[in-house]
Design an enzyme around this catalytic site. Structure first.
Site, PDB file in Angstrom:
ATOM      1  N   THR A  42       0.851  -1.184   0.000  1.00 12.11           N
ATOM      2  CA  THR A  42       0.000   0.000   0.000  1.00 12.11           C
ATOM      3  C   THR A  42       0.886   1.233   0.000  1.00 12.11           C
ATOM      4  O   THR A  42       1.935   1.237   0.661  1.00 12.11           O
ATOM      5  CB  THR A  42      -0.974   0.116   1.202  1.00 12.11           C
ATOM      6  N   ASP A  74       0.167   3.752   1.438  1.00 13.34           N
ATOM      7  CA  ASP A  74      -0.035   4.428   2.727  1.00 13.34           C
ATOM      8  C   ASP A  74       0.953   3.994   3.819  1.00 13.34           C
ATOM      9  O   ASP A  74       1.082   4.667   4.835  1.00 13.34           O
ATOM     10  CB  ASP A  74      -1.457   4.150   3.245  1.00 13.34           C
ATOM     11  N   ARG A  78       2.697  32.940  -2.924  1.00 14.70           N
ATOM     12  CA  ARG A  78       1.474  32.276  -2.464  1.00 14.70           C
ATOM     13  C   ARG A  78       1.745  31.212  -1.405  1.00 14.70           C
ATOM     14  O   ARG A  78       2.865  30.726  -1.280  1.00 14.70           O
ATOM     15  CB  ARG A  78       0.812  31.540  -3.650  1.00 14.70           C
ATOM     16  N   GLY A  89      -3.358   8.790   2.221  1.00 15.35           N
ATOM     17  CA  GLY A  89      -2.867   8.224   3.465  1.00 15.35           C
ATOM     18  C   GLY A  89      -4.009   7.947   4.417  1.00 15.35           C
ATOM     19  O   GLY A  89      -3.797   7.861   5.630  1.00 15.35           O
TER      20      GLY A  89
HETATM   21  O1  F6P Z   1      -4.336   2.743  -1.432  1.00 16.97           O
HETATM   22  C1  F6P Z   1      -4.750   3.411  -0.290  1.00 16.97           C
HETATM   23  C2  F6P Z   1      -5.434   4.642  -0.694  1.00 16.97           C
HETATM   24  O2  F6P Z   1      -4.556   5.262  -1.549  1.00 16.97           O
HETATM   25  C3  F6P Z   1      -5.873   5.637   0.380  1.00 16.97           C
HETATM   26  O3  F6P Z   1      -4.898   6.520   0.796  1.00 16.97           O
HETATM   27  C4  F6P Z   1      -7.027   6.328  -0.298  1.00 16.97           C
HETATM   28  O4  F6P Z   1      -7.894   6.919   0.617  1.00 16.97           O
HETATM   29  C5  F6P Z   1      -7.666   5.203  -1.010  1.00 16.97           C
HETATM   30  O5  F6P Z   1      -6.632   4.326  -1.359  1.00 16.97           O
HETATM   31  C6  F6P Z   1      -8.471   5.589  -2.221  1.00 16.97           C
HETATM   32  O6  F6P Z   1      -8.656   4.500  -3.044  1.00 16.97           O
HETATM   33  P1  F6P Z   1      -9.890   4.197  -4.011  1.00 16.97           P
HETATM   34  O7  F6P Z   1     -10.493   5.502  -4.404  1.00 16.97           O
HETATM   35  O8  F6P Z   1      -9.230   3.474  -5.151  1.00 16.97           O
HETATM   36  O9  F6P Z   1     -10.826   3.316  -3.278  1.00 16.97           O
END
Ligand code: F6P
Length: 344
Positions: free
Chosen positions: A126, A128, A163, A171
């Site tokens: 992941t 994250d 700015r 995350g």
């Molecule tokens: O892969 C994890 C992640 O990137 C999170 O940080 C994010 O909130 C989520 O996936 C969004 O994923 P999707 O829109 O593909 O469900």
């Protein structure tokens, strides 16, 4: 010949193809077949599979995404789907499953092992970096390098226009991407889900910095960050996926408006979104994914199942695939303290 099913589930990330290639290469060397399961657990429910060979996975190492496709399908959401998955496991004469995924996908793998005795190995991935059992997930390093480069680019335009630039990063509930990229990119403020922020404090830091002659600032905000007093996470959609997650995003725009209103300094927002997840993996992620894939298949072939591969220090090891391994890992606040030293 023994046969392992291989799938990728949850959000994609750079390095998935490197891991797939590694599993297949190791499997070939120990005389196992690999059956690629399409689109995560969905493919095993629907019987959507394709054999993978050393030759069919050749050339995929640097490619982003996953050649197997992915989904956020939860086979335990519906009893019939659980049964279909178990039937297909038998029908394809699988001897085990290697599941590459985050908290949700690995959670399903854990239940299949504990409740149905399906031999599984989990590989954590992941962007994250929020899986407790491992120091690092692959995908994270690539996301950090994309965000850092973006911050560098935003710095020069922020400086030209005097700015404040708010950069919203992914995350979900962990501030790893925000903090590490923020440190690497020299962010002036970093806001993370782990600690609700005080908007007055944020604006004071920015105003002071501008008064001291630094007429540009970078604020990195994780999508799950919330202001003190109103700890409501801003979402793009409240519709839940099969694991109960809503779609986050939007805090960057709200924050930028509030900063501009309170400080009088022109403020813009950039939401990096899926850019952070796409494209080719860094060398580090390719190597980590490869090491994970090789060990996962090695464990499967030895029958050491119910495990997750993990990085501890520099070593790739096997740990039990249990609740402690797959639970979410929030930010190390010591790291956040390092970042805070550079605020303002
Ligand atoms: O892969 C994890 C992640 O990137 C999170 O940080 C994010 O909130 C989520 O996936 C969004 O994923 P999707 O829109 O593909 O469900």
């Amino acid at each position: 010949m023994k046969k392992v099913g291989l799938l990728t589930g949850g959000g994609d990330c750079p390095g998935l193809n490197a891991a797939i290639r590694a599993v297949v290469r190791k499997a070939t060397s120990v005389n196992w077949e690999v059956l690629g399961i399409k689109n995560g657990w969905k493919g095993l429910i629907e019987g959507n599979v394709e054999p993978l060979t050393k030759y069919s996975v050749s050339g995929i190492l640097p490619k982003g995404g996953t050649i197997l496709g992915t989904s956020r399908t939860n086979p335990f959401k519906d009893y019939e789907n659980t049964q279909k998955l178990l039937d297909n496991f038998k029908r394809y004469e699988l001897n085990g499953i290697i599941a590459i995924g985050g908290e949700d996908t690995l959670g399903v793998a854990m239940r299949l092992y504990k409740e149905y005795s399906i031999p599984v190995i989990g590989i954590p991935k992941t962007i994250d970096n929020d899986i407790a059992g491992t120091d690092l997930t692959f995908g994270f390093d690539t996301a950090v390098s994309i965000v850092t480069e973006s911050i560098d680019r935003l710095h020069s335009t922020a400086e030209s226009h005097h700015r404040i630039m708010v950069v919203e990063v992914m995350g979900r509930h962990a501030g790893w991407i925000a903090t590490i990229s923020g440190i690497a990119g020299g962010a002036d403020i970093i806001l993370v889900p782990e600690t609700p922020f005080d908007i007055n404090n944020v604006c004071n830091i920015l105003t002071k910095r501008h008064e001291k002659g630094k007429h540009f600032s970078i604020v990195v905000v994780a999508e799950g960050a919330t202001p003190k007093g109103s700890e409501i996470v801003i979402t793009q959609s409240n519709q839940k996926d099969e694991f109960g997650h809503v779609r986050l995003g939007g805090i960057g725009s709200v924050l930028a408006q509030e900063i501009e209103k309170r400080t009088g300094i022109e403020t813009r927002v950039t939401i990096l979104g899926y850019i952070q997840r796409g494209g080719t993996p860094t060398a580090f992620d390719r190597v980590l994914a490869t090491r994970y894939g090789v060990l996962a298949m090695e464990l499967m072939a030895k029958g050491e199942v119910g495990k997750m591969v993990a990085l501890r220090g520099n070593k790739v090891i096997a740990i039990d695939l249990d609740k402690d391994a797959v639970k979410p890992k929030t930010l190390d606040m010591e790291l956040y303290k390092v970042a805070e030293l550079f605020f303002g």
